[in-house]
Design a protein around this motif. Structure first.
Motif, PDB file in Angstrom:
ATOM      1  N   ASN A 134       1.781   9.443  -5.911  1.00  0.00           N
ATOM      2  CA  ASN A 134       2.303  10.806  -5.721  1.00  0.00           C
ATOM      3  C   ASN A 134       3.248  11.202  -6.854  1.00  0.00           C
ATOM      4  O   ASN A 134       3.195  12.333  -7.351  1.00  0.00           O
ATOM      5  N   ALA A 135       4.125  10.279  -7.244  1.00  0.00           N
ATOM      6  CA  ALA A 135       5.094  10.579  -8.298  1.00  0.00           C
ATOM      7  C   ALA A 135       4.403  10.856  -9.621  1.00  0.00           C
ATOM      8  O   ALA A 135       4.738  11.821 -10.323  1.00  0.00           O
ATOM      9  N   GLN A 136       3.427  10.042  -9.971  1.00  0.00           N
ATOM     10  CA  GLN A 136       2.726  10.252 -11.236  1.00  0.00           C
ATOM     11  C   GLN A 136       1.886  11.525 -11.201  1.00  0.00           C
ATOM     12  O   GLN A 136       1.697  12.180 -12.237  1.00  0.00           O
ATOM     13  N   ASP A 137       1.398  11.877 -10.026  1.00  0.00           N
ATOM     14  CA  ASP A 137       0.665  13.140  -9.892  1.00  0.00           C
ATOM     15  C   ASP A 137       1.579  14.325 -10.187  1.00  0.00           C
ATOM     16  O   ASP A 137       1.189  15.268 -10.890  1.00  0.00           O
ATOM     17  N   HIS A 138       2.817  14.284  -9.671  1.00  0.00           N
ATOM     18  CA  HIS A 138       3.786  15.336  -9.973  1.00  0.00           C
ATOM     19  C   HIS A 138       4.142  15.331 -11.462  1.00  0.00           C
ATOM     20  O   HIS A 138       4.287  16.395 -12.076  1.00  0.00           O
ATOM     21  N   GLY A 139       4.304  14.142 -12.031  1.00  0.00           N
ATOM     22  CA  GLY A 139       4.613  14.058 -13.451  1.00  0.00           C
ATOM     23  C   GLY A 139       3.521  14.668 -14.307  1.00  0.00           C
ATOM     24  O   GLY A 139       3.801  15.361 -15.294  1.00  0.00           O
ATOM     25  N   PRO A 170      24.063 -14.877  -4.827  1.00  0.00           N
ATOM     26  CA  PRO A 170      24.320 -14.139  -6.071  1.00  0.00           C
ATOM     27  C   PRO A 170      23.620 -12.788  -6.146  1.00  0.00           C
ATOM     28  O   PRO A 170      24.108 -11.876  -6.799  1.00  0.00           O
ATOM     29  N   SER A 171      22.459 -12.663  -5.491  1.00  0.00           N
ATOM     30  CA  SER A 171      21.726 -11.395  -5.601  1.00  0.00           C
ATOM     31  C   SER A 171      21.161 -10.890  -4.286  1.00  0.00           C
ATOM     32  O   SER A 171      20.847  -9.714  -4.151  1.00  0.00           O
ATOM     33  N   GLY A 172      21.005 -11.770  -3.318  1.00  0.00           N
ATOM     34  CA  GLY A 172      20.456 -11.345  -2.043  1.00  0.00           C
ATOM     35  C   GLY A 172      18.956 -11.099  -2.132  1.00  0.00           C
ATOM     36  O   GLY A 172      18.288 -11.523  -3.079  1.00  0.00           O
ATOM     37  N   LEU A 173      18.429 -10.396  -1.127  1.00  0.00           N
ATOM     38  CA  LEU A 173      17.000 -10.064  -1.091  1.00  0.00           C
ATOM     39  C   LEU A 173      16.857  -8.597  -0.717  1.00  0.00           C
ATOM     40  O   LEU A 173      17.115  -8.204   0.423  1.00  0.00           O
ATOM     41  N   GLN A 174      16.479  -7.766  -1.711  1.00  0.00           N
ATOM     42  CA  GLN A 174      16.346  -6.323  -1.513  1.00  0.00           C
ATOM     43  C   GLN A 174      14.925  -5.910  -1.878  1.00  0.00           C
ATOM     44  O   GLN A 174      14.495  -6.104  -3.014  1.00  0.00           O
ATOM     45  N   ILE A 175      14.209  -5.340  -0.921  1.00  0.00           N
ATOM     46  CA  ILE A 175      12.819  -4.941  -1.126  1.00  0.00           C
ATOM     47  C   ILE A 175      12.747  -3.426  -1.263  1.00  0.00           C
ATOM     48  O   ILE A 175      13.121  -2.687  -0.345  1.00  0.00           O
ATOM     49  N   GLY A 176      12.293  -2.958  -2.425  1.00  0.00           N
ATOM     50  CA  GLY A 176      12.176  -1.523  -2.655  1.00  0.00           C
ATOM     51  C   GLY A 176      11.023  -0.910  -1.871  1.00  0.00           C
ATOM     52  O   GLY A 176      10.041  -1.587  -1.533  1.00  0.00           O
ATOM     53  N   THR A 177      11.136   0.376  -1.589  1.00  0.00           N
ATOM     54  CA  THR A 177      10.090   1.070  -0.813  1.00  0.00           C
ATOM     55  C   THR A 177       9.374   2.134  -1.630  1.00  0.00           C
ATOM     56  O   THR A 177       8.628   2.937  -1.064  1.00  0.00           O
ATOM     57  N   GLY A 178       9.597   2.176  -2.928  1.00  0.00           N
ATOM     58  CA  GLY A 178       8.810   3.095  -3.745  1.00  0.00           C
ATOM     59  C   GLY A 178       9.648   4.026  -4.592  1.00  0.00           C
ATOM     60  O   GLY A 178      10.813   3.757  -4.900  1.00  0.00           O
ATOM     61  N   VAL A 179       9.052   5.157  -4.944  1.00  0.00           N
ATOM     62  CA  VAL A 179       9.643   6.116  -5.878  1.00  0.00           C
ATOM     63  C   VAL A 179       9.417   7.530  -5.351  1.00  0.00           C
ATOM     64  O   VAL A 179       8.496   7.774  -4.559  1.00  0.00           O
ATOM     65  N   LYS A 180      10.263   8.451  -5.786  1.00  0.00           N
ATOM     66  CA  LYS A 180      10.085   9.858  -5.442  1.00  0.00           C
ATOM     67  C   LYS A 180      10.475  10.715  -6.633  1.00  0.00           C
ATOM     68  O   LYS A 180      11.198  10.270  -7.533  1.00  0.00           O
ATOM     69  N   LEU A 229       0.827  -1.205   0.000  1.00  0.00           N
ATOM     70  CA  LEU A 229       0.000   0.000   0.000  1.00  0.00           C
ATOM     71  C   LEU A 229       0.864   1.258   0.000  1.00  0.00           C
ATOM     72  O   LEU A 229       0.613   2.209  -0.751  1.00  0.00           O
ATOM     73  N   TRP A 230       1.894   1.277   0.847  1.00  0.00           N
ATOM     74  CA  TRP A 230       2.741   2.464   0.940  1.00  0.00           C
ATOM     75  C   TRP A 230       3.585   2.664  -0.318  1.00  0.00           C
ATOM     76  O   TRP A 230       3.792   3.792  -0.762  1.00  0.00           O
ATOM     77  N   VAL A 231       4.056   1.562  -0.897  1.00  0.00           N
ATOM     78  CA  VAL A 231       4.839   1.670  -2.134  1.00  0.00           C
ATOM     79  C   VAL A 231       3.973   2.229  -3.255  1.00  0.00           C
ATOM     80  O   VAL A 231       4.382   3.132  -4.005  1.00  0.00           O
ATOM     81  N   SER A 232       2.763   1.707  -3.394  1.00  0.00           N
ATOM     82  CA  SER A 232       1.873   2.208  -4.453  1.00  0.00           C
ATOM     83  C   SER A 232       1.465   3.645  -4.194  1.00  0.00           C
ATOM     84  O   SER A 232       1.237   4.415  -5.131  1.00  0.00           O
ATOM     85  N   LYS A 233       1.381   4.030  -2.930  1.00  0.00           N
ATOM     86  CA  LYS A 233       1.081   5.435  -2.589  1.00  0.00           C
ATOM     87  C   LYS A 233       2.176   6.363  -3.102  1.00  0.00           C
ATOM     88  O   LYS A 233       1.908   7.440  -3.648  1.00  0.00           O
ATOM     89  N   TYR A 266      -0.529   5.676 -13.374  1.00  0.00           N
ATOM     90  CA  TYR A 266      -1.367   6.034 -12.219  1.00  0.00           C
ATOM     91  C   TYR A 266      -2.442   4.960 -12.003  1.00  0.00           C
ATOM     92  O   TYR A 266      -2.712   4.556 -10.865  1.00  0.00           O
ATOM     93  N   GLU A 267      -3.052   4.501 -13.092  1.00  0.00           N
ATOM     94  CA  GLU A 267      -4.078   3.467 -12.987  1.00  0.00           C
ATOM     95  C   GLU A 267      -3.496   2.172 -12.417  1.00  0.00           C
ATOM     96  O   GLU A 267      -4.137   1.510 -11.584  1.00  0.00           O
ATOM     97  N   MET A 268      -2.273   1.790 -12.842  1.00  0.00           N
ATOM     98  CA  MET A 268      -1.665   0.571 -12.352  1.00  0.00           C
ATOM     99  C   MET A 268      -1.380   0.656 -10.857  1.00  0.00           C
ATOM    100  O   MET A 268      -1.603  -0.300 -10.100  1.00  0.00           O
ATOM    101  N   ASN A 269      -0.899   1.816 -10.397  1.00  0.00           N
ATOM    102  CA  ASN A 269      -0.665   1.984  -8.967  1.00  0.00           C
ATOM    103  C   ASN A 269      -1.972   1.964  -8.181  1.00  0.00           C
ATOM    104  O   ASN A 269      -2.021   1.468  -7.057  1.00  0.00           O
TER     105      ASN A 269
END
Length: 279
Positions: free
Chosen positions: A31-36, A81-91, A23-27, A258-261
């Motif tokens: 916000n990012a697409q709104d600025h775009g 080889p790659s580990g486990l990294q979870i992204g928290t979104g975009v700005k 939920l927070w990542v999609s939020k 925006y629709e996908m998020n």
């Protein structure tokens, strides 16, 4: 039995935490697409603004939650080889001005000027500072001085004498006039152009004006048509460099993102609802 119940509770809490993260990542995506979309809207609003330079939004991903470090030991003789990294979104990291030259439009007005290439006109501000513009829509004030549409003086100041019959501005910025009854032109000044190492670092303040910043570098004064500076074209204005078709395509892309998020928010909500109803 208690051990099984504890395990079920742990898995439930883990699933809820994953849904909340989604939920927070999609939020952040919303916000990012709104600025775009705001950037695109401003570009389209200024499609007919003389000398306007379009913006583009620049995005960055947010910090990552490192749950397993890439390259960490998975056994005595092997590494992940790659580990486990979870992204928290975009700005939105910023907006960048695109200083490509717009098309030149002939107006046949002697006080209309365009710089065909790199460079800016200098405008003296009321507080004594100097601003910069690509808008060459100049006028005369009550004293015959060249001013922009807001009434701010062109720098260096150019004063058109009374009884001027013709006004000529050469491609290198030399201003000459011919008085009624005379045949020989008189040189009354020269319009300089300035350029910056990084024009994208200029601060836009509205009114088609920019201010110098630490990112733009110091202004470099030169002669129009020489040393890489654009030539001055009298009787022309530079159109906005906004491409309407390109902006419309970008707008569609932003809308779909925006629709996908939004769908991610809806899906996470439905999964949380399922967990709540089945526990």
């Amino acid at each position: 039995f208690p051990t099984r119940r504890s395990s079920d509770l742990f898995n439930l809490l883990k699933a809820v935490n994953i849904m909340m993260n989604a939920l927070w990542v999609s939020k952040t995506g919303l916000n990012a697409q709104d600025h775009g979309l705001s950037v695109i809207s401003n570009n389209l609003a200024n499609v007919a603004t003389t000398g306007f330079k379009k913006d583009r939004a620049v995005f960055e991903d947010l910090i990552y939650q490192i749950q397993r470090q890439p390259g960490a030991l998975s056994s005595q003789d092997s590494r992940l080889p790659s580990g486990l990294q979870i992204g928290t979104g975009v700005k939105v990291a910023g907006t960048q001005k695109i200083f490509t030259t717009g098309g030149l439009q002939e107006t046949s007005q002697p006080l209309d000027l365009a710089i065909n290439g790199r460079g800016f006109f200098q405008i003296a501000m009321p507080d004594g500072t100097v601003s910069y513009t690509r808008d060459g829509t100049f006028h005369m004030d009550a004293e015959g001085q060249l001013v922009n549409a807001t009434g701010f003086l062109l720098e260096p100041a150019i004063t058109i004498p009374d009884q001027t019959n013709t006004l000529t501005i050469s491609r290198d910025g030399i201003v000459s006039t011919t008085i009624f009854g005379e045949t020989e032109p008189t040189e009354i000044g020269q319009i300089d152009v300035v350029d910056f190492i990084n024009p994208a670092g200029l601060q836009a303040i509205g009114g088609n004006l920019f201010l110098e910043t630490a990112s733009s570098g110091a202004p470099q004064v030169g002669v129009a048509g020489e040393g890489g500076y654009g030539a001055m074209e009298q009787g022309f204005l530079e159109n906005s460099n906004v491409n309407v078709v390109e902006e419309m395509v970008q707008m569609i892309t932003v809308q779909r993102a925006y629709e996908m998020n939004s769908k991610v928010v809806s899906s996470a909500d439905q999964m949380l609802q399922y967990l709540a109803q089945n526990t």
